[in-house]
Design a protein around this motif. Structure first.
Motif, short mmCIF file in Angstrom:
data_model
loop_
_atom_site.label_atom_id
_atom_site.label_comp_id
_atom_site.label_asym_id
_atom_site.label_seq_id
_atom_site.Cartn_x
_atom_site.Cartn_y
_atom_site.Cartn_z
N PHE A 182 0.95 -1.20 0.07
CA PHE A 182 -0.01 0.08 -0.04
C PHE A 182 0.67 1.19 0.11
CE2 PHE A 182 -3.57 -2.67 2.29
CZ PHE A 182 -4.20 -2.67 0.94
N GLY A 183 2.15 1.09 0.36
CA GLY A 183 2.90 2.24 0.45
C GLY A 183 2.93 2.68 -1.26
N LEU A 184 3.17 1.85 -1.93
CA LEU A 184 3.45 2.24 -3.51
C LEU A 184 2.17 3.36 -3.81
CD1 LEU A 184 4.46 2.41 -6.28
CD2 LEU A 184 3.24 0.22 -6.62
N LEU A 185 0.76 2.69 -3.44
CA LEU A 185 -0.13 3.39 -3.77
C LEU A 185 -0.22 4.72 -3.22
CD1 LEU A 185 -2.96 0.96 -3.84
CD2 LEU A 185 -1.64 1.44 -5.54
N PHE A 186 0.25 4.85 -1.71
CA PHE A 186 0.07 6.19 -1.17
C PHE A 186 1.00 7.12 -1.92
CE2 PHE A 186 2.11 9.04 2.02
CZ PHE A 186 0.89 9.49 2.51
N ILE A 187 2.24 6.60 -2.44
CA ILE A 187 3.26 7.58 -3.29
C ILE A 187 2.57 8.03 -4.67
CG2 ILE A 187 5.29 7.51 -4.57
CD1 ILE A 187 6.43 5.64 -2.75
N LEU A 188 1.55 7.11 -5.21
CA LEU A 188 0.90 7.45 -6.05
C LEU A 188 -0.21 8.71 -6.00
CD1 LEU A 188 0.29 4.27 -8.16
CD2 LEU A 188 1.97 5.80 -8.52
N ALA A 189 -0.77 8.25 -4.61
CA ALA A 189 -1.62 9.38 -4.32
C ALA A 189 -1.06 10.73 -3.87
CB ALA A 189 -2.50 8.95 -3.03
N LEU A 190 0.00 10.69 -3.48
CA LEU A 190 1.08 11.87 -3.08
C LEU A 190 1.21 12.83 -4.36
CD1 LEU A 190 2.38 13.69 -1.01
CD2 LEU A 190 4.25 12.21 -1.12
N ILE A 191 1.69 11.99 -5.43
CA ILE A 191 1.94 12.58 -6.66
C ILE A 191 0.56 13.21 -7.42
CG2 ILE A 191 2.96 12.28 -9.00
CD1 ILE A 191 4.39 10.03 -7.88
N ALA A 192 -0.40 12.51 -7.28
CA ALA A 192 -1.66 12.99 -7.89
C ALA A 192 -2.08 14.22 -7.08
CB ALA A 192 -2.71 12.13 -7.62
N ALA A 193 -1.89 14.46 -5.72
CA ALA A 193 -2.05 15.62 -5.02
C ALA A 193 -1.23 16.67 -5.43
CB ALA A 193 -1.91 15.28 -3.58
N ILE A 194 -0.02 16.49 -5.62
CA ILE A 194 1.06 17.50 -5.94
C ILE A 194 0.36 18.04 -7.26
CG2 ILE A 194 3.47 18.01 -6.69
CD1 ILE A 194 4.36 15.82 -4.68
N ALA A 195 0.28 17.13 -8.24
CA ALA A 195 -0.22 17.49 -9.81
C ALA A 195 -1.47 18.65 -9.45
CB ALA A 195 -0.55 16.46 -10.49
N THR A 196 -2.46 18.14 -8.62
CA THR A 196 -3.57 18.89 -8.36
C THR A 196 -3.21 20.34 -7.91
OG1 THR A 196 -4.80 16.82 -8.16
CG2 THR A 196 -5.91 18.78 -7.50
N TRP A 197 -2.39 20.41 -6.87
CA TRP A 197 -2.14 21.41 -6.25
C TRP A 197 -1.19 22.57 -7.13
CZ3 TRP A 197 3.29 23.16 -5.41
CH2 TRP A 197 3.24 24.08 -4.74
N TRP A 198 -0.45 21.91 -7.72
CA TRP A 198 0.13 22.72 -9.02
C TRP A 198 -0.73 23.21 -9.85
CZ3 TRP A 198 4.65 20.50 -12.37
CH2 TRP A 198 5.41 21.66 -13.16
N ARG A 199 -1.64 22.42 -10.35
CA ARG A 199 -2.76 23.05 -11.22
C ARG A 199 -3.61 24.15 -10.42
NH1 ARG A 199 -7.97 21.86 -11.65
NH2 ARG A 199 -8.06 20.15 -10.43
N ARG A 200 -3.96 24.03 -9.33
CA ARG A 200 -4.54 24.93 -8.59
C ARG A 200 -3.84 26.37 -8.56
NH1 ARG A 200 -6.32 24.55 -2.13
NH2 ARG A 200 -7.80 26.18 -1.85
N ARG A 201 -2.33 26.41 -8.37
CA ARG A 201 -1.68 27.43 -8.44
C ARG A 201 -1.76 28.09 -9.85
NH1 ARG A 201 4.34 27.57 -6.37
NH2 ARG A 201 3.72 29.54 -6.54
N LEU A 202 -1.78 27.48 -10.93
CA LEU A 202 -1.89 27.73 -12.26
C LEU A 202 -3.35 28.70 -12.56
CD1 LEU A 202 0.10 24.97 -14.07
CD2 LEU A 202 0.81 27.40 -13.65
N GLU A 203 -4.50 27.77 -11.95
CA GLU A 203 -5.92 28.10 -12.34
C GLU A 203 -6.45 28.37 -10.95
OE1 GLU A 203 -7.51 25.15 -14.46
OE2 GLU A 203 -7.25 26.35 -16.39
N PRO A 204 -6.06 29.46 -9.98
CA PRO A 204 -6.63 29.88 -8.87
C PRO A 204 -8.15 30.05 -8.84
CG PRO A 204 -5.59 31.72 -9.71
CD PRO A 204 -5.26 30.62 -10.58
N GLN A 205 -8.87 30.29 -10.13
CA GLN A 205 -10.38 30.43 -10.06
C GLN A 205 -11.00 29.08 -9.98
OE1 GLN A 205 -8.32 30.76 -12.59
NE2 GLN A 205 -9.06 30.06 -14.49
#
Length: 493
Positions: A469-492
């Motif tokens: 499950f640690g591997l899946l946790f890492i995938l979840a972390l990467i998905a969260a980072i990608a979403t956070w980055w998109r949020r910074r690009l599109e704050p609206q």
């Protein structure tokens, strides 16, 4: 949105003669019948994928063959779907989305009936390839049709229903599949989609709007001949990585071959005036990050299915029927959460909801890895964690899909829909392949440390699953980072 623009957006020669793109913000006065039709196709495809996995052991016995050969019944569909999807994404722009969507349903229905009548394994595999081609035509159109019908204001809610329909299809597979297999035999799992598909075809013919926009540019056959084999090679490696090993000759051969063909495809698409996929769409960083998040979300979902199947059957010694019910907690919770997420987008924003959903999934993964599989009193915690995991993905998928489509420039609506579905299919392969490889490694480590045969039922297998499950946790972390980055690009959003 990223400031870079492509030739298509700027009116360059890559789209000479192309008609003005349909405005994705355009919405119908009542889009929900159209959304319902796309949901029928989504549920049907997901049901077929999950129910076939359940039937593979029976098919190996019926056709008196090895399980590795029987697995091609599932793999043939995946390969055909992934290879044909970008092609249909372009053909739909040339010949019309309604026409190709209805053709996809009819091909899928006809192939399902042929699968039910197959008398040999090669016949069944051939018909599954045809079924994958029909599924690709559905997948290339469904999200774009939904997006055009709902418009910007109702897109997130419509995506929520679409994600819920996919979850319903996945959850019905193990439950209905077990009943069909025991009562009627393996043929029934293919025949059951025939009446559903026919209803969807008739409803689509009556309700789907006639699209009049056509792209007169010629079809890029050279690009298709490069991209199709590239996708097939890479998906083959992903699906067999655990069996072949990363350094094996087949993995290296198909992997290098797929990468070389993909590189040649990129060079071709940059030079041609009529590309199969206009790579200018990736100039939008929010869109690219959204596609990555789609891939990771489905890798999480199917990686969890894979690991929990081993935990339930080999670790907890449960019969397949009970294991199927345990796993159904994930898609049922996903199906309940996704429409709520779509309805809450206006209040909280897509990125906020998506981050909340991925946080829930990550908490569920930590719970499962620490306490949920260890002892009988904690198995109810395990069921609750699976439901939280499914709900988290429901809150993530619907807003993320909506935001990803919204981040694509209007001129790229066709490519955007096809690429989102291609990312979904590649995510399925990545999730299963990475989880299988991780589980294989962890079982070897635990066997060496405890001198216990991990293939006997018991806690050694649970330990291997828990650490995986640690591997899946890492995938979840990467998905969260990608979403956070998109949020910074599109704050609206």
């Amino acid at each position: 949105m990223d400031g870079a623009v492509s030739d298509r957006q700027a009116g360059g020669n890559s789209t000479a003669g192309a008609p003005p793109p349909a405005d994705p913000a355009r919405q119908h006065s009542n889009p929900w019948p159209i959304v319902a039709i796309t949901c029928i196709g989504a549920a049907m495809g997901q049901f077929d994928a999950s129910v076939v996995q359940l039937a593979l052991p029976d098919l190996a016995v019926v056709f008196q063959t090895r399980e590795t050969l029987a697995s091609w019944v599932a793999l043939a569909y995946v390969l055909a779907f992934a290879a044909a999807l970008p092609i249909f994404g372009r053909l739909c722009e040339m010949f019309g989305r309604k026409r190709l969507y209805l053709a996809g349903i009819l091909i899928f229905v006809a192939a399902s009936a042929l699968c039910g009548m197959a008398t040999s394994l090669p016949e069944l595999i051939a018909f599954r390839i045809l079924q994958g081609i029909g599924g690709a035509s559905l997948g290339a159109n469904s999200i774009v049709i939904l997006n055009h019908a709902a418009g910007k204001e109702r897109r997130a809610r419509a995506m929520g229903y679409f994600s819920a329909a996919q979850a319903v299809g996945v959850s019905l597979g193990p439950i209905a599949g077990g009943l069909l297999l025991s009562a009627f035999g393996w043929q029934a799992i293919f025949w059951v989609t025939v009446p559903i598909g026919l209803i969807g075809a008739v409803a689509g013919w009556l309700i789907l709007p006639n699209d009049t926009e056509r792209d007169p540019r010629p079809f890029d056959w050279q690009g298709a001949l490069l991209l199709g084999p590239s996708i097939v090679s890479l998906v083959l490696v992903l699906n067999h990585l655990a069996d072949w090993g990363l350094a094996s000759l087949p993995a290296l051969g198909f992997g290098i071959g797929g990468i070389v063909l993909l590189a040649l495809f990129i060079v071709r698409e940059k030079r041609t005036a009529s590309p199969l996929i206009d790579l200018g769409i990736f100039a939008s960083k929010p869109f690219s990050l959204g596609v990555l998040a789609v891939l990771l979300a489905f890798a999480l979902l199917y990686g969890m299915f894979y690991l929990m199947s081993y935990a339930a059957i080999r670790g907890l010694d449960e019969p397949p029927e009970r294991a199927g019910l345990r796993l159904s907690a994930i898609p049922i919770a996903l199906g309940i959460a996704a429409p709520f997420a779509g309805a809450l987008v206006k209040r909280f924003g897509t990125a906020t909801l998506a981050l909340f959903g991925m946080a829930l999934a990550a908490i569920a993964l930590l719970t499962l890895s620490l306490v949920a599989l260890e002892a009988t009193p904690s198995r109810m915690i395990g069921m609750a964690a699976l439901a939280v995991f499914g709900a988290g993905l429901g809150f993530f998928m619907a807003p993320n899909n909506s935001a990803t489509m919204g981040a694509a420039p209007p001129a790229f609506a066709g490519e955007a829909g096809a690429l989102i579905n291609l990312a979904r299919m590649l995510g399925v392969s990545l999730g299963v392949a990475s989880s299988a490889s991780m589980l294989h490694w962890r079982t070897e480590v635990i066997a060496g440390a405890t001198n216990t045969d991990v293939y006997f039922y018991g806690h050694p297998m649970l330990g291997a699953v828990e650490t995986s499950f640690g591997l899946l946790f890492i995938l979840a972390l990467i998905a969260a980072i990608a979403t956070w980055w998109r949020r910074r690009l599109e704050p609206q959003t």
